[in-house]
Motif scaffolding. Sequence first.
Motif, PDB file in Angstrom:
ATOM      1  N   MET A   1       0.830  -1.193   0.000  1.00  0.00           N
ATOM      2  CA  MET A   1       0.000   0.000   0.000  1.00  0.00           C
ATOM      3  C   MET A   1       0.874   1.255   0.000  1.00  0.00           C
ATOM      4  O   MET A   1       0.605   2.204  -0.720  1.00  0.00           O
ATOM      5  CB  MET A   1      -0.921  -0.045   1.221  1.00  0.00           C
ATOM      6  N   GLU A   2       1.940   1.228   0.787  1.00  0.00           N
ATOM      7  CA  GLU A   2       2.822   2.395   0.840  1.00  0.00           C
ATOM      8  C   GLU A   2       3.492   2.638  -0.513  1.00  0.00           C
ATOM      9  O   GLU A   2       3.636   3.782  -0.936  1.00  0.00           O
ATOM     10  CB  GLU A   2       3.871   2.216   1.940  1.00  0.00           C
ATOM     11  N   ASP A   3       3.879   1.552  -1.197  1.00  0.00           N
ATOM     12  CA  ASP A   3       4.485   1.697  -2.528  1.00  0.00           C
ATOM     13  C   ASP A   3       3.508   2.337  -3.502  1.00  0.00           C
ATOM     14  O   ASP A   3       3.883   3.200  -4.298  1.00  0.00           O
ATOM     15  CB  ASP A   3       4.914   0.337  -3.075  1.00  0.00           C
ATOM     16  N   GLU A   4       2.242   1.923  -3.465  1.00  0.00           N
ATOM     17  CA  GLU A   4       1.239   2.490  -4.368  1.00  0.00           C
ATOM     18  C   GLU A   4       1.003   3.963  -4.079  1.00  0.00           C
ATOM     19  O   GLU A   4       0.888   4.775  -5.001  1.00  0.00           O
ATOM     20  CB  GLU A   4      -0.064   1.718  -4.245  1.00  0.00           C
ATOM     21  N   LEU A   5       0.929   4.342  -2.801  1.00  0.00           N
ATOM     22  CA  LEU A   5       0.723   5.753  -2.456  1.00  0.00           C
ATOM     23  C   LEU A   5       1.911   6.599  -2.882  1.00  0.00           C
ATOM     24  O   LEU A   5       1.743   7.725  -3.363  1.00  0.00           O
ATOM     25  CB  LEU A   5       0.447   5.895  -0.960  1.00  0.00           C
ATOM     26  N   GLU A   6       3.124   6.073  -2.737  1.00  0.00           N
ATOM     27  CA  GLU A   6       4.313   6.800  -3.198  1.00  0.00           C
ATOM     28  C   GLU A   6       4.293   6.958  -4.718  1.00  0.00           C
ATOM     29  O   GLU A   6       4.699   7.983  -5.253  1.00  0.00           O
ATOM     30  CB  GLU A   6       5.579   6.064  -2.762  1.00  0.00           C
ATOM     31  N   GLU A   7       3.794   5.939  -5.407  1.00  0.00           N
ATOM     32  CA  GLU A   7       3.668   6.005  -6.869  1.00  0.00           C
ATOM     33  C   GLU A   7       2.681   7.102  -7.276  1.00  0.00           C
ATOM     34  O   GLU A   7       2.893   7.825  -8.249  1.00  0.00           O
ATOM     35  CB  GLU A   7       3.209   4.647  -7.406  1.00  0.00           C
ATOM     36  N   PHE A   8       1.589   7.251  -6.529  1.00  0.00           N
ATOM     37  CA  PHE A   8       0.619   8.323  -6.799  1.00  0.00           C
ATOM     38  C   PHE A   8       1.272   9.694  -6.661  1.00  0.00           C
ATOM     39  O   PHE A   8       1.038  10.580  -7.473  1.00  0.00           O
ATOM     40  CB  PHE A   8      -0.560   8.243  -5.826  1.00  0.00           C
ATOM     41  N   VAL A   9       2.094   9.861  -5.638  1.00  0.00           N
ATOM     42  CA  VAL A   9       2.771  11.142  -5.418  1.00  0.00           C
ATOM     43  C   VAL A   9       3.759  11.413  -6.547  1.00  0.00           C
ATOM     44  O   VAL A   9       3.798  12.509  -7.111  1.00  0.00           O
ATOM     45  CB  VAL A   9       3.486  11.148  -4.044  1.00  0.00           C
ATOM     46  N   ARG A  10       4.558  10.401  -6.916  1.00  0.00           N
ATOM     47  CA  ARG A  10       5.551  10.574  -7.991  1.00  0.00           C
ATOM     48  C   ARG A  10       4.900  10.920  -9.323  1.00  0.00           C
ATOM     49  O   ARG A  10       5.444  11.683 -10.114  1.00  0.00           O
ATOM     50  CB  ARG A  10       6.385   9.299  -8.143  1.00  0.00           C
ATOM     51  N   ASN A  11       3.727  10.365  -9.585  1.00  0.00           N
ATOM     52  CA  ASN A  11       3.048  10.603 -10.860  1.00  0.00           C
ATOM     53  C   ASN A  11       2.069  11.769 -10.817  1.00  0.00           C
ATOM     54  O   ASN A  11       1.335  11.983 -11.779  1.00  0.00           O
ATOM     55  CB  ASN A  11       2.312   9.333 -11.298  1.00  0.00           C
ATOM     56  N   ASP A  12       2.048  12.500  -9.720  1.00  0.00           N
ATOM     57  CA  ASP A  12       1.177  13.675  -9.569  1.00  0.00           C
ATOM     58  C   ASP A  12      -0.271  13.323  -9.915  1.00  0.00           C
ATOM     59  O   ASP A  12      -0.920  13.972 -10.735  1.00  0.00           O
ATOM     60  CB  ASP A  12       1.682  14.815 -10.450  1.00  0.00           C
ATOM     61  N   VAL A  13      -0.779  12.260  -9.279  1.00  0.00           N
ATOM     62  CA  VAL A  13      -2.115  11.750  -9.559  1.00  0.00           C
ATOM     63  C   VAL A  13      -3.190  12.547  -8.841  1.00  0.00           C
ATOM     64  O   VAL A  13      -4.290  12.703  -9.349  1.00  0.00           O
ATOM     65  CB  VAL A  13      -2.203  10.255  -9.163  1.00  0.00           C
ATOM     66  N   TRP A  14      -2.874  13.094  -7.653  1.00  0.00           N
ATOM     67  CA  TRP A  14      -3.899  13.789  -6.881  1.00  0.00           C
ATOM     68  C   TRP A  14      -3.299  14.890  -6.030  1.00  0.00           C
ATOM     69  O   TRP A  14      -2.089  15.033  -5.924  1.00  0.00           O
ATOM     70  CB  TRP A  14      -4.675  12.828  -6.019  1.00  0.00           C
ATOM     71  N   GLU A  15      -4.172  15.670  -5.436  1.00  0.00           N
ATOM     72  CA  GLU A  15      -3.761  16.700  -4.489  1.00  0.00           C
ATOM     73  C   GLU A  15      -4.776  16.710  -3.348  1.00  0.00           C
ATOM     74  O   GLU A  15      -5.953  16.398  -3.549  1.00  0.00           O
ATOM     75  CB  GLU A  15      -3.694  18.073  -5.158  1.00  0.00           C
ATOM     76  N   LEU A  16      -4.290  17.042  -2.139  1.00  0.00           N
ATOM     77  CA  LEU A  16      -5.198  17.114  -1.003  1.00  0.00           C
ATOM     78  C   LEU A  16      -6.114  18.311  -1.157  1.00  0.00           C
ATOM     79  O   LEU A  16      -5.702  19.380  -1.587  1.00  0.00           O
ATOM     80  CB  LEU A  16      -4.414  17.239   0.310  1.00  0.00           C
TER      81      LEU A  16
END
Length: 101
Positions: A1-16
């Motif tokens: 799960m942590e790897d997937e969330l880090e991947e989201f951050v690296r790919n600029d998938v979302w913002e808070l």
Amino acid sequence: MEDELEEFVRNDVWELSKLSGQGYSKIEGVDFDETFAPVARLECIRLFLGMACILNFKVHQMDVKSAFFIGILHEEVYVAQSKGFEDPTHPEYVYKLKKAL
């Protein structure tokens, strides 16, 4: 799960984003009648491996974590933070998607 969330951050998938309410704009049976999950059924995998054996194909396995991050969104989509993985500075915020998951 942590790897997937880090991947989201690296790919600029979302913002808070702060969101005051929760609602749904789609109605089952009107806007959609089925859902899609990119997961192969066990029967399909067995058939594929059987055919590969019969035809002497060489089969390789590959784990792709970020294949669906390139889709462009034309509407606003918000996703709740995953339980246990909330942002410590803004646990009440949600994620506003920039790219399709």
